[in-house]
Design a protein around this motif. Structure first.
Motif, short mmCIF file in Angstrom:
data_model
loop_
_atom_site.label_atom_id
_atom_site.label_comp_id
_atom_site.label_asym_id
_atom_site.label_seq_id
_atom_site.Cartn_x
_atom_site.Cartn_y
_atom_site.Cartn_z
N TRP A 137 0.86 -1.18 0.00
CA TRP A 137 0.00 0.00 0.00
C TRP A 137 0.89 1.23 0.00
N TRP A 138 0.56 2.20 -0.84
CA TRP A 138 1.33 3.43 -0.96
C TRP A 138 0.44 4.64 -0.69
N GLU A 139 0.98 5.57 0.08
CA GLU A 139 0.36 6.89 0.24
C GLU A 139 0.66 7.68 -1.03
N PRO A 140 -0.30 8.44 -1.56
CA PRO A 140 -0.03 9.20 -2.79
C PRO A 140 1.20 10.10 -2.70
N GLY A 141 1.40 10.76 -1.56
CA GLY A 141 2.58 11.62 -1.40
C GLY A 141 3.88 10.85 -1.51
N ASP A 142 3.90 9.61 -1.01
CA ASP A 142 5.10 8.79 -1.10
C ASP A 142 5.39 8.39 -2.54
N LEU A 143 4.34 8.26 -3.35
CA LEU A 143 4.55 7.93 -4.77
C LEU A 143 5.35 9.01 -5.47
N ARG A 144 5.08 10.25 -5.11
CA ARG A 144 5.78 11.37 -5.75
C ARG A 144 7.27 11.34 -5.45
N GLU A 145 7.66 10.73 -4.35
CA GLU A 145 9.05 10.69 -3.93
C GLU A 145 9.69 9.32 -4.10
N ALA A 146 9.01 8.42 -4.80
CA ALA A 146 9.53 7.06 -4.96
C ALA A 146 10.89 7.08 -5.65
N SER A 147 11.78 6.22 -5.18
CA SER A 147 13.13 6.17 -5.76
C SER A 147 13.21 5.23 -6.97
N VAL A 148 12.14 4.50 -7.24
CA VAL A 148 12.09 3.65 -8.44
C VAL A 148 10.91 4.11 -9.30
N GLU A 149 10.87 3.62 -10.53
CA GLU A 149 9.80 4.01 -11.45
C GLU A 149 8.45 3.52 -10.95
N VAL A 150 7.39 4.30 -11.25
CA VAL A 150 6.01 3.96 -10.94
C VAL A 150 5.21 4.14 -12.21
N PHE A 151 4.36 3.14 -12.52
CA PHE A 151 3.54 3.19 -13.74
C PHE A 151 2.08 3.01 -13.38
N PRO A 152 1.19 3.77 -14.04
CA PRO A 152 1.50 4.75 -15.06
C PRO A 152 2.12 6.01 -14.47
N ALA A 153 2.81 6.75 -15.33
CA ALA A 153 3.42 8.01 -14.92
C ALA A 153 2.32 8.92 -14.37
#
Length: 181
Positions: A137-153
């Motif tokens: 589970w990811w918090e939306p704010g943490d997605l913005r700071e993820a150190s690996v790629e997240v899809f979709p952009a």
């Protein structure tokens, strides 16, 4: 037809790329967290990425049926088809996987579930057990700071918008290059 590790549902398109249709699900809990899958490519062992739940549409299956099936197989979450919202998005993603250049045409649904819902990976296929590393589970704010790629952009913004409520319009995301299967 030449053999491909991708599987029989990947066919050559007019431009020579292997392609298939897929259904994906943006799974949100009541707090607005999104459930993502982390995977890797055996041909690129140093690369990993997070992506939404989902996969290929089987022959005779609708997009919605495929989304429900993939959700159950990949997460253990079982929903009736009418509990899916959308499709809220569509996209065509171009990526390299198993040393092949691929295009996947996706219908992306929204599912709302309790954050306490039990997750299970017991339905993973042999391929998923080979290339999928975890669910989280990811918090939306943490997605913005993820150190690996997240899809979709831009998933963090999409999640925030969808958590606030879907307006009934299916939006098409521009073709994206990246990773996921």
């Amino acid at each position: 037809m030449s053999y491909s590790r991708l599987g029989p549902d990947w066919v050559r398109g007019a431009d020579g790329l292997r392609e298939r249709r897929a259904a994906r699900v943006i799974v949100l809990d009541e707090r607005g967290r999104v459930l993502l899958v982390r995977g890797h490519d055996d041909d690129q062992p140093d690369r990993t990425w997070w992506f939404t739940v989902g996969g290929g549409i089987e022959p005779g299956e609708s997009e919605r049926e495929a989304a429900v099936r993939e959700l159950a197989e990949e997460t253990g979450l079982r929903l009736d088809a009418e509990h899916l919202i959308g499709p809220v998005l569509t996209r065509s993603a171009v990526f390299d996987f198993f040393s092949e250049h691929c295009r996947q045409h996706e219908a992306i649904f929204l599912a709302r579930v309790p954050g306490t819902a039990a997750l299970s990976v017991s339905g993973w296929t042999a391929l998923e057990r080979e290339v999928v590393d975890e669910l989280a589970w990811w918090e939306p704010g943490d997605l913005r700071e993820a150190s690996v790629e997240v899809f979709p952009a831009g998933l963090a913004d999409l999640v925030a918008d969808l958590h606030a409520g879907w307006d009934g319009v299916t939006r098409h995301l521009s073709e994206e290059r990246g990773g996921q299967a």
